[in-house]
Scaffold this active site. Structure first.
Site, PDB file in Angstrom:
ATOM      1  N   CYS A   1       0.826  -1.198   0.000  1.00 32.94           N
ATOM      2  CA  CYS A   1       0.000   0.000   0.000  1.00 32.94           C
ATOM      3  C   CYS A   1       0.866   1.256   0.000  1.00 32.94           C
ATOM      4  CB  CYS A   1      -0.883  -0.017   1.247  1.00 32.94           C
ATOM      5  SG  CYS A   1      -1.905   1.441   1.368  1.00 32.94           S
TER       6      CYS A   1
ATOM      7  N   CYS B   1      -1.347   5.775   7.078  1.00 36.51           N
ATOM      8  CA  CYS B   1      -2.711   5.322   7.359  1.00 36.51           C
ATOM      9  C   CYS B   1      -2.786   4.622   8.710  1.00 36.51           C
ATOM     10  CB  CYS B   1      -3.162   4.381   6.244  1.00 36.51           C
ATOM     11  SG  CYS B   1      -4.768   3.634   6.532  1.00 36.51           S
TER      12      CYS B   1
ATOM     13  N   CYS C   1      -3.498  -0.262   8.864  1.00 37.52           N
ATOM     14  CA  CYS C   1      -2.522  -1.344   9.049  1.00 37.52           C
ATOM     15  C   CYS C   1      -1.357  -0.803   9.868  1.00 37.52           C
ATOM     16  CB  CYS C   1      -1.969  -1.812   7.703  1.00 37.52           C
ATOM     17  SG  CYS C   1      -3.186  -2.646   6.681  1.00 37.52           S
TER      18      CYS C   1
ATOM     19  N   CYS D   1      -7.940   0.241  -1.309  1.00 33.34           N
ATOM     20  CA  CYS D   1      -7.241  -0.236  -0.123  1.00 33.34           C
ATOM     21  C   CYS D   1      -6.863  -1.685  -0.373  1.00 33.34           C
ATOM     22  CB  CYS D   1      -8.173  -0.107   1.081  1.00 33.34           C
ATOM     23  SG  CYS D   1      -7.677  -1.090   2.497  1.00 33.34           S
TER      24      CYS D   1
ATOM     25  N   GLN E   1     -18.656 -10.819  10.613  1.00 32.76           N
ATOM     26  CA  GLN E   1     -17.203 -10.929  10.657  1.00 32.76           C
ATOM     27  C   GLN E   1     -16.591 -10.345   9.386  1.00 32.76           C
ATOM     28  OE1 GLN E   1     -15.180 -12.146  13.015  1.00 32.76           O
ATOM     29  NE2 GLN E   1     -16.744 -12.774  14.474  1.00 32.76           N
TER      30      GLN E   1
ATOM     31  N   TYR F   1     -21.423 -14.858  24.481  1.00 34.90           N
ATOM     32  CA  TYR F   1     -20.957 -13.720  23.675  1.00 34.90           C
ATOM     33  C   TYR F   1     -21.200 -14.085  22.207  1.00 34.90           C
ATOM     34  CZ  TYR F   1     -18.316 -13.023  28.032  1.00 34.90           C
ATOM     35  OH  TYR F   1     -17.945 -12.888  29.337  1.00 34.90           O
TER      36      TYR F   1
ATOM     37  N   GLU G   1     -26.067 -13.035  24.497  1.00 33.57           N
ATOM     38  CA  GLU G   1     -25.417 -11.870  23.889  1.00 33.57           C
ATOM     39  C   GLU G   1     -26.080 -10.612  24.440  1.00 33.57           C
ATOM     40  OE1 GLU G   1     -23.075 -10.771  21.445  1.00 33.57           O
ATOM     41  OE2 GLU G   1     -24.028  -8.837  21.834  1.00 33.57           O
TER      42      GLU G   1
ATOM     43  N   CYS H   1      -9.766 -12.505  21.080  1.00 37.09           N
ATOM     44  CA  CYS H   1      -9.117 -11.547  20.180  1.00 37.09           C
ATOM     45  C   CYS H   1      -8.034 -10.768  20.917  1.00 37.09           C
ATOM     46  CB  CYS H   1     -10.144 -10.615  19.548  1.00 37.09           C
ATOM     47  SG  CYS H   1     -11.226  -9.836  20.734  1.00 37.09           S
TER      48      CYS H   1
HETATM   49  N1  SAH Z   1     -19.380 -14.883  18.556  1.00 34.94           N
HETATM   50  C1  SAH Z   1     -19.785 -13.759  17.769  1.00 34.94           C
HETATM   51  C2  SAH Z   1     -19.395 -12.378  18.292  1.00 34.94           C
HETATM   52  C3  SAH Z   1     -18.130 -12.236  19.067  1.00 34.94           C
HETATM   53  S1  SAH Z   1     -17.707 -10.570  19.404  1.00 34.94           S
HETATM   54  C4  SAH Z   1     -19.371 -13.941  16.343  1.00 34.94           C
HETATM   55  O1  SAH Z   1     -18.672 -14.856  16.058  1.00 34.94           O
HETATM   56  O2  SAH Z   1     -19.728 -13.192  15.472  1.00 34.94           O
HETATM   57  C5  SAH Z   1     -18.109 -10.425  21.111  1.00 34.94           C
HETATM   58  C6  SAH Z   1     -19.571 -10.237  21.383  1.00 34.94           C
HETATM   59  O3  SAH Z   1     -19.775 -10.176  22.791  1.00 34.94           O
HETATM   60  C7  SAH Z   1     -20.160  -8.945  20.823  1.00 34.94           C
HETATM   61  O4  SAH Z   1     -21.254  -9.274  20.020  1.00 34.94           O
HETATM   62  C8  SAH Z   1     -20.587  -8.160  22.090  1.00 34.94           C
HETATM   63  O5  SAH Z   1     -21.766  -7.424  21.882  1.00 34.94           O
HETATM   64  C9  SAH Z   1     -20.820  -9.267  23.088  1.00 34.94           C
HETATM   65  N2  SAH Z   1     -20.704  -8.921  24.516  1.00 34.94           N
HETATM   66  C10 SAH Z   1     -19.904  -7.986  25.094  1.00 34.94           C
HETATM   67  N3  SAH Z   1     -20.001  -8.041  26.422  1.00 34.94           N
HETATM   68  C11 SAH Z   1     -20.884  -9.025  26.734  1.00 34.94           C
HETATM   69  C12 SAH Z   1     -21.391  -9.568  27.952  1.00 34.94           C
HETATM   70  N4  SAH Z   1     -20.993  -9.096  29.133  1.00 34.94           N
HETATM   71  N5  SAH Z   1     -22.265 -10.596  27.879  1.00 34.94           N
HETATM   72  C13 SAH Z   1     -22.659 -11.093  26.692  1.00 34.94           C
HETATM   73  N6  SAH Z   1     -22.225 -10.607  25.502  1.00 34.94           N
HETATM   74  C14 SAH Z   1     -21.343  -9.595  25.516  1.00 34.94           C
END
Ligand code: SAH
Length: 492
Positions: free
Chosen positions: A79, A85, A88, A170, A315, A344, A365, A447
């Site tokens: 890039c 930027c 990255c 990009c 994603q 989550y 969630e 992550c």
């Molecule tokens: N597993 C999903 C999203 C993962 S990202 C996927 O694969 O797409 C993490 C997620 O956790 C987000 O959607 C966020 O809104 C949620 N989150 C954050 N804090 C939380 C909590 N205390 N309890 C439940 N969910 C939560």
């Protein structure tokens, strides 16, 4: 003049330093006379000349002046605006070196934060799964719009600023972006539609959001505007509709003076409200007992389909996401009877990968809209054994466990728990409840290796053993890394 009590360095001093680490924002870290220096754009292995800019008690920030001996891992970024930027951070590092560095990052956190010994880490940690072609991987791009010398421009923000570096393409986003951005700028110029100005709060076009489906080939464009209506909208539609794959053109109204990109109101100008895309479910095979190799992925023929709107969460690297969730499915090794918790769960991506092999799946969630999308996705894919609940994992779980225990006299049966928390990791109350219900298997999708290591310490002290740690490079050329960990209940 700034002077530190613990160093002989002063602002504006010139130093020569060898870089031996990278910080969490991608900056090079080196030591001069035992004193730590943070130097943006310097790479592990570089010997650089730098100018001290700001001296703190135990460290200083310095500006890169000259690379005296380049690192063997240094490469020419693809890039042209990689250095300025903010998107990255490590494009100047050869891709295989990026993967080795990310593996080291995970190893160091497991060692220092998790407190695991080297022998254990050697046994469980696999090399990072990279991408064969680590470019054009993103299916979502957001271009800010501004103006320069009276003409509309688009591009990307320079790191930590709102200054736009002009660009219409990009290298990590879809190639179609450049045609779209040229069409949008042409539309603005010819119809005298103004760009939004953050200083004055005036002007119309703020951002252009582009999403694309890698399997469906569908493309979505959404203009975020500081107005209720877009002037000459027909001309925008005419220009965009000619682009291959275009399936949805919409506007999103954001009249607030805020850094938040999207407003809440979206209306379709042309085409569909949603585009669709799929994720393929892959079979995973690990070379027997060899930690030095990555697994092999092959197609199962199964896929799950998702609806994507301008506002919905999806994603951003679908090719690597398929691998991540296929690894979760492989680690879970379900036989059709198991009770699974997907904590989550976002829009339920993981549970939709596992549903056909599970007995029943419960997703939790915190964002109500995501749960609504999860329920729609489940219907779209004909899944009938997944249930979703809105709430915080650390509140929903203890309440549920308490309720079942008081009703039945024993704790609920849970076979597999999957957690995929945001960067801050799991809440301790959530981990304690998981330890209380004692699932056979626990799969942690993370992550952030630092909070992952902190949580793994709690889980291993609570009676679980780490079987596999598998990092996956979900965001090539950035400092981010995803890690999937399989834990098994001890003595089971
Ligand atoms: N597993 C999903 C999203 C993962 S990202 C996927 O694969 O797409 C993490 C997620 O956790 C987000 O959607 C966020 O809104 C949620 N989150 C954050 N804090 C939380 C909590 N205390 N309890 C439940 N969910 C939560």
């Amino acid at each position: 003049m700034q002077k530190s009590s613990t160093t002989m360095f002063n602002k504006d001093d010139i130093v020569t330093v060898r870089i031996d680490d990278i910080g969490s924002s991608g900056e090079g870290i080196g030591k001069a006379d035992g004193f730590t220096l943070f130097i943006k754009d310097a790479l592990i292995g570089d010997v650089v000349k730098a100018k001290i800019m700001k001296v703190k008690k135990n460290f200083a920030y310095a500006r890169l002046l000259e690379i005296q001996t380049p690192s063997p891992d240094r490469t020419q970024p693809v890039c042209p605006i990689a250095r300025q930027c903010g998107g990255c951070q490590i494009q100047q590092m050869d891709y295989s070196a990026q993967l080795r560095w990310k593996e080291e990052l995970v190893r160091n956190d497991l060692l220092r934060i998790g407190g695991f010994d080297e022998e254990t880490i050697r046994r469980v940690l696999h090399p990072v799964i990279g991408m064969e072609e680590p470019y054009h991987y993103r299916n979502k791009a957001q271009f800010p719009v501004g103006s320069k010398n009276g003409k509309p421009i688009t591009g990307f923000y320079a790191g930590r600023t709102h200054y736009i570096i002009p660009a219409t393409s990009c290298p990590i986003s879809a190639p179609v972006c450049s045609r779209i951005m040229e069409a949008v700028l042409g539309f603005m110029e010819e119809n005298k539609v103004s760009a939004y100005d953050e200083e004055t709060g005036k002007g119309i076009v703020r951002h252009v959001l582009i999403r694309n489906g890698i399997y469906s080939g569908q493309v979505m464009v959404c203009l975020v505007i500081n107005a209720k209506h877009l002037p000459a909208a027909d001309d925008l539609v005419r220009r965009l509709a000619q682009i291959e794959g275009m399936a949805s053109v919409s506007i999103n109204v954001n009249t607030r003076r805020t850094n938040v990109i999207m407003g809440t109101e979206t209306s379709v100008l042309w085409g569909e409200e949603n585009i669709k895309d799929s994720l393929h479910i892959l079979d995973v095979e690990y070379p027997a007992e060899d930690q030095a190799e990555c697994p092999v992925f092959s197609h199962t023929g199964q896929q799950v389909t998702f609806g994507i709107s301008p506002l919905s969460f999806y994603q951003v690297n679908p090719k690597q996401t398929e691998k991540i969730y296929s690894l979760v499915r492989h680690f879970a090794a379900l036989t059709g009877r198991e009770i699974v918790w997907d904590l989550y769960c976002g829009v339920g991506t993981i549970s939709q990968f596992l549903a056909s092999d599970a007995g029943r799946i419960y997703g939790v969630e915190v964002i109500p809209q995501a749960i609504e999308n999860a329920r729609e996705n489940v219907r779209r894919n004909g899944i009938t054994n997944a249930e979703y609940q809105v709430g915080k994992a650390e509140e929903v779980l203890p309440t549920y466990v308490e309720k079942i225990t008081s009703e039945t006299g024993s704790r609920p049966v849970v076979d597999v728990v999957i957690v995929d928390p945001p960067r801050k990791g799991c809440d301790e109350q959530c981990l304690n409840t998981i330890l209380e219900v004692q699932p056979e298997k626990l799969i942690y999708v993370s992550c952030d290796p630092a909070t992952l290591s902190r949580d793994l310490k709690i889980l291993t002290e609570g009676g679980y053993e780490i079987k596999t740690v598998q990092p996956v490079d979900n965001f090539p050329h950035t400092v981010h890394i995803e890690t999937i960990v399989l834990l098994q209940k001890l003595n089971s």
